[in-house]
Design a protein around this motif. Structure first.
Motif, PDB file in Angstrom:
ATOM      1  N   GLY A 166       0.788  -1.213   0.000  1.00  0.00           N
ATOM      2  CA  GLY A 166       0.000   0.000   0.000  1.00  0.00           C
ATOM      3  C   GLY A 166       0.822   1.265   0.000  1.00  0.00           C
ATOM      4  O   GLY A 166       0.289   2.362   0.055  1.00  0.00           O
ATOM      5  N   ASP A 167       2.134   1.124  -0.052  1.00  0.00           N
ATOM      6  CA  ASP A 167       2.986   2.308   0.039  1.00  0.00           C
ATOM      7  C   ASP A 167       4.154   2.199  -0.928  1.00  0.00           C
ATOM      8  O   ASP A 167       4.360   1.182  -1.570  1.00  0.00           O
ATOM      9  CB  ASP A 167       3.495   2.489   1.469  1.00  0.00           C
ATOM     10  CG  ASP A 167       4.252   1.270   1.988  1.00  0.00           C
ATOM     11  OD1 ASP A 167       4.239   0.212   1.324  1.00  0.00           O
ATOM     12  OD2 ASP A 167       4.869   1.377   3.055  1.00  0.00           O
ATOM     13  N   GLY A 172      11.716   6.507  -2.667  1.00  0.00           N
ATOM     14  CA  GLY A 172      11.141   7.205  -3.807  1.00  0.00           C
ATOM     15  C   GLY A 172       9.752   6.686  -4.109  1.00  0.00           C
ATOM     16  O   GLY A 172       9.276   5.742  -3.481  1.00  0.00           O
ATOM     17  N   ALA A 173       9.118   7.311  -5.085  1.00  0.00           N
ATOM     18  CA  ALA A 173       7.751   6.955  -5.448  1.00  0.00           C
ATOM     19  C   ALA A 173       7.735   6.084  -6.698  1.00  0.00           C
ATOM     20  O   ALA A 173       8.547   6.254  -7.608  1.00  0.00           O
ATOM     21  CB  ALA A 173       6.934   8.216  -5.679  1.00  0.00           C
ATOM     22  N   VAL A 174       6.795   5.134  -6.730  1.00  0.00           N
ATOM     23  CA  VAL A 174       6.577   4.254  -7.873  1.00  0.00           C
ATOM     24  C   VAL A 174       5.076   4.183  -8.138  1.00  0.00           C
ATOM     25  O   VAL A 174       4.270   4.506  -7.259  1.00  0.00           O
ATOM     26  CB  VAL A 174       7.143   2.835  -7.629  1.00  0.00           C
ATOM     27  CG1 VAL A 174       8.665   2.852  -7.568  1.00  0.00           C
ATOM     28  CG2 VAL A 174       6.562   2.212  -6.371  1.00  0.00           C
ATOM     29  N   PRO A 175       4.675   3.757  -9.331  1.00  0.00           N
ATOM     30  CA  PRO A 175       3.242   3.633  -9.610  1.00  0.00           C
ATOM     31  C   PRO A 175       2.590   2.579  -8.718  1.00  0.00           C
ATOM     32  O   PRO A 175       3.222   1.611  -8.294  1.00  0.00           O
ATOM     33  CB  PRO A 175       3.198   3.199 -11.078  1.00  0.00           C
ATOM     34  CG  PRO A 175       4.522   3.563 -11.644  1.00  0.00           C
ATOM     35  CD  PRO A 175       5.495   3.469 -10.510  1.00  0.00           C
ATOM     36  N   ASP A 176       1.301   2.765  -8.454  1.00  0.00           N
ATOM     37  CA  ASP A 176       0.488   1.802  -7.730  1.00  0.00           C
ATOM     38  C   ASP A 176       0.506   0.456  -8.459  1.00  0.00           C
ATOM     39  O   ASP A 176       0.526   0.408  -9.688  1.00  0.00           O
ATOM     40  CB  ASP A 176      -0.943   2.353  -7.643  1.00  0.00           C
ATOM     41  CG  ASP A 176      -1.894   1.377  -7.016  1.00  0.00           C
ATOM     42  OD1 ASP A 176      -2.630   0.704  -7.776  1.00  0.00           O
ATOM     43  OD2 ASP A 176      -1.899   1.280  -5.778  1.00  0.00           O
ATOM     44  N   GLU A 177       0.487  -0.627  -7.690  1.00  0.00           N
ATOM     45  CA  GLU A 177       0.547  -1.979  -8.269  1.00  0.00           C
ATOM     46  C   GLU A 177      -0.539  -2.215  -9.316  1.00  0.00           C
ATOM     47  O   GLU A 177      -0.264  -2.732 -10.402  1.00  0.00           O
ATOM     48  CB  GLU A 177       0.396  -3.032  -7.173  1.00  0.00           C
ATOM     49  CG  GLU A 177       1.498  -3.035  -6.148  1.00  0.00           C
ATOM     50  CD  GLU A 177       1.093  -3.823  -4.918  1.00  0.00           C
ATOM     51  OE1 GLU A 177       1.630  -4.926  -4.746  1.00  0.00           O
ATOM     52  OE2 GLU A 177       0.221  -3.335  -4.159  1.00  0.00           O
ATOM     53  N   GLN A 178      -1.782  -1.884  -8.986  1.00  0.00           N
ATOM     54  CA  GLN A 178      -2.883  -2.161  -9.911  1.00  0.00           C
ATOM     55  C   GLN A 178      -2.772  -1.311 -11.164  1.00  0.00           C
ATOM     56  O   GLN A 178      -3.116  -1.766 -12.255  1.00  0.00           O
ATOM     57  CB  GLN A 178      -4.236  -1.947  -9.230  1.00  0.00           C
ATOM     58  CG  GLN A 178      -5.398  -2.549 -10.015  1.00  0.00           C
ATOM     59  CD  GLN A 178      -5.248  -4.057 -10.226  1.00  0.00           C
ATOM     60  OE1 GLN A 178      -5.012  -4.818  -9.290  1.00  0.00           O
ATOM     61  NE2 GLN A 178      -5.375  -4.491 -11.476  1.00  0.00           N
TER      62      GLN A 178
END
Length: 194
Positions: A166-167, A172-178
Motif C-alpha cells: 500500500g505504500d 522514492g515513489a513508484v506507480p500503484d501496483e494495480q
C-alpha cells in the motif's frame, strides 16, 4: 524452481581461453544461486542468455538512464507473467538494479514476495551493458539503483497478481501496483506527469 540465467561478457573470453587450465568451461557456469540476495562479483557487463525469452515475444526491457540531473528506470513500472524475465539495459551513466532485500547493499528492508529470489546486478558502468532476472514467484518487487538510491531512482515489477503493497519503497515513489497491472507498463514520463 527458482532460476536466473546470465553470462558475463567480460569473463566469457577469459573463461573460454582458460577452460583447460581453470576448469571454468562446465555447462553449469551460467546458473544462478538460490540465495535470497544475489550479489555479483566485480564483473561489470552481463547479458541475458537465449533461454529466458518471453513466450509471447514481448520485450520486458527496462532502460537505466542518466539525463542531466535525472536518474531513472524507464519504464518505472512493468507487469509480467510468472516465469517472465526482465532485462535492464544501461543506456547512459552507471547504474544497478538491486532488489529491496535485507543483505543487499543499502537495503534495510525487504520489498519482494516472501519466497522470491532477490537480485543485485552490481553497478553497470558500460553503455549497453545488460542484466536479466527471471521472476518465478507472483507478487510485487520493488528495486533501486545503488549509486542513485538517495536520488529516488527506484522501480517496480508486478508479477501476475500484486502483493498488496500500500505504500512506496522508502527511497522514492513508484506507480500503484494495480495501475501497473492495468497498463502493462508505466513509463517514467507518464508517472512524472500523472
Amino acid at each position: 524452481m527458482k532460476r536466473r540465467h546470465y553470462i558475463r561478457t567480460i569473463g566469457t573470453g577469459a573463461c573460454v581461453g582458460l577452460t583447460g587450465l581453470a576448469g571454468c568451461g562446465s555447462p553449469d557456469d551460467t546458473a544462478g544461486t538460490d540465495s535470497p540476495a544475489v550479489n555479483g562479483d566485480d564483473t561489470e557487463t552481463t547479458v541475458a542468455t537465449g533461454g529466458d525469452t518471453e513466450a509471447d515475444g514481448e520485450s520486458n526491457t527496462v532502460a537505466m538512464i542518466t539525463d542531466g540531473d535525472e536518474y531513472y528506470f524507464d519504464p518505472i513500472g512493468i507487469a509480467i507473467d510468472s516465469g517472465g524475465t526482465v532485462t535492464w539495459n544501461n543506456e547512459s551513466g552507471s547504474h544497478s538494479t538491486t532488489a529491496y532485500v535485507e543483505g543487499n547493499p543499502q537495503s534495510e528492508v525487504t520489498r519482494i514476495p516472501e519466497d522470491a529470489e532477490g537480485w543485485n546486478s552490481e553497478t553497470l558502468t558500460e553503455q549497453g551493458a545488460t542484466f536479466s532476472h527471471t521472476f518465478d514467484v507472483e507478487g510485487t518487487y520493488d528495486y533501486y539503483c545503488i549509486p542513485h538510491k538517495s536520488l529516488e531512482m527506484v522501480g517496480r515489477v508486478v508479477v501476475g497478481e500484486p502483493s498488496g503493497l500500500g505504500d512506496d519503497p522508502p527511497d522514492g515513489a513508484v506507480p500503484d501496483e494495480q495501475t501497473i497491472v492495468d497498463a502493462g507498463t508505466v513509463s517514467y514520463d507518464e508517472f512524472q506527469s500523472g
